[in-house]
Design an enzyme around this catalytic site. Structure first.
Site, short mmCIF file in Angstrom:
data_model
loop_
_atom_site.label_atom_id
_atom_site.label_comp_id
_atom_site.label_asym_id
_atom_site.label_seq_id
_atom_site.Cartn_x
_atom_site.Cartn_y
_atom_site.Cartn_z
N THR A 70 0.84 -1.20 0.00
CA THR A 70 0.00 0.00 0.00
C THR A 70 0.87 1.25 0.00
OG1 THR A 70 -1.75 -1.16 1.18
CG2 THR A 70 -1.76 1.24 1.34
N ASN A 144 -6.35 -8.71 -7.68
CA ASN A 144 -6.33 -9.50 -6.44
C ASN A 144 -7.60 -10.29 -6.22
OD1 ASN A 144 -6.87 -6.55 -6.16
ND2 ASN A 144 -7.80 -7.23 -4.26
N GLN A 172 0.30 -8.76 -6.64
CA GLN A 172 -0.15 -10.16 -6.77
C GLN A 172 0.76 -10.96 -7.71
OE1 GLN A 172 -2.52 -11.86 -5.14
NE2 GLN A 172 -3.25 -10.12 -3.95
N CYS A 317 -13.67 -5.12 2.76
CA CYS A 317 -14.96 -4.67 3.29
C CYS A 317 -14.68 -3.59 4.33
CB CYS A 317 -15.75 -5.82 3.91
SG CYS A 317 -14.93 -6.61 5.28
#
Ligand code: PLP
Length: 377
Positions: A70, A144, A172, A317
């Site tokens: 990230t 991903n 990935q 989520c």
């Protein structure tokens, strides 16, 4: 109850070689210190950097250690955007939040963003937006959620023709497919150690000398000033060890995973009526992303978890609320079908026993999840 871990795209267990390197160098000092212990730490860091550079086809100076994939994505996308004198960004609607949210934040601050359209299989349909120059064009190499491998060659060639700097989110891909940064010709590329058996909390940013991302973080100038902060020497050594082993397995491991995935898909199709398969070739060998219409992804995951099978919906989520995946929606999947998504990702430790465990329970799990229905709507 034995546990069957089928969420290797989320994170994969640390390789023993990485644990050993990590433990060996856990006491390393500050690699920027000038005295003997600092020089020793520096030498371990230099070796890790050189080894990673050799494995990924770049110069050691182009390897920047970060604290996550990230962080690498943020530093590259923001840094390349701010280094340019135009206001346009090109990306895709199926990026991981590490890129998507960065691009969204830049758009909120005034950047003009154009997203390349995707097909129903989750691949890029049209690269023509790249004909006009931009500050940065950023695309993932493989998705991903679905595992779709995107046409990076076409993307990079079109951006290069317009003189646009490029960032590839290869989180990935690194350790799963061969990567040669020099041959690719991208401006920067992000990777994450915990996706190939290295430690959690170590990312890699490969960044060419020019154009270099402008500094987003400010500090002591480590890592070419692009990622200032004292470098985690043990993490770097463990990452190099994990990558060495992952790259050495590339001749055989993808084929093995393809075989296991085919078996898993055949078992699911043979026992569950109505399955939507979102993983379409070209795709990563260990991904199998599916929807069971009428079931809630969260229900499927909880039911499987109660049986010792660990899988995920594949999408990030927020606050525990299962939202339909932005990736599936961009592919044209309906909201309710997207809510019934589940992702199995196979990896290094996956065996026939894991596949058999899913095969043995999936029909019952889907029946129960369908009986429970969708939580809202
Ligand atoms: N990009 C992609 C495509 C990913 O799959 C992930 C992690 O799932 C990331 C970025 C973020 O990596 P990290 O977990 O190291 O921050």
């Amino acid at each position: 109850m034995s546990v069957h871990y089928l969420d290797h795209a989320a994170t994969t267990p640390m390789r023993q070689v990485a644990v050993d390197a990590w433990v060996e160098h856990a006491g390393a000092g500050n690699p920027a210190s000038q005295y003997a212990s600092g020089r020793r730490a520096r030498s371990v860091l230099d070796s890790a950097r050189e080894e990673i550079a050799a494995l990924l086809g770049c110069e050691p100076v182009e390897v920047i250690f970060t604290a996550s994939g990230t962080e690498a994505d943020n530093l590259a996308v923001r840094g390349l955007f701010h280094a340019a004198d135009t206001n346009r960004i090109i990306s895709t609607p199926i990026e991981h939040p590490a890129v998507l949210e960065t691009v969204t934040a830049l758009a909120a601050a005034g950047a003009e963003v154009e997203l390349l359209p995707v097909t129903a299989s989750g691949h890029i349909r049209d690269f023509s937006a790249l004909a006009e120059p931009a500050a940065v064009a950023t695309m993932m190499w493989a998705n991903n959620e679905t595992g779709a491998i995107l046409a990076v060659g076409e993307f990079l060639a079109a951006a290069a023709a317009a003189g646009t700097p490029t960032h590839l989110d290869a989180v990935q891909v690194v350790g799963h497919l061969p990567v040669d940064f020099r041959e690719l010709g991208a401006t920067s590329l992000a990777a994450s150690a915990h996706k190939f058996g290295g430690p959690r909390g170590v990312g890699l940013l490969l960044a060419r000398r020019s154009p270099a991302p402008r500094a987003v973080l400010h500090g002591g100038g480590q890592e070419r000033g692009i990622r200032p902060g004292t470098v985690d020497v043990a993490g770097a050594a463990a990452t190099a060890a994990a990558l060495r082993e992952a790259v050495a397995e590339l001749d055989v491991e993808p084929q093995r995973l393809r075989g296991l995935r085919a078996k898993l898909l055949a078992a699911i199709r043979g026992s569950v009526p109505e399955v939507l398969v979102h993983t379409v070739e070209p795709a990563l060998p260990g991904h199998l992303h599916l929807s069971f219409p009428g079931a809630e992804g969260d229900s499927l995951i909880m039911l499987l978890d109660s049986l010792g099978i660990e899988a995920s919906t594949g999408s990030a989520c927020s606050n525990g609320v299962n939202r339909a995946s932005h990736v599936l929606l961009a592919m044209g999947v309906s909201e309710s079908d997207a809510r019934g998504a589940i992702r199995f990702t196979l990896g290094r430790t996956t065996t026939d026993a894991d596949v058999d465990a899913v095969a043995g329970v999936i029909a019952d799990v889907v029946t129960r999840a369908r009986a429970a229905g969708l939580a809202f709507g």
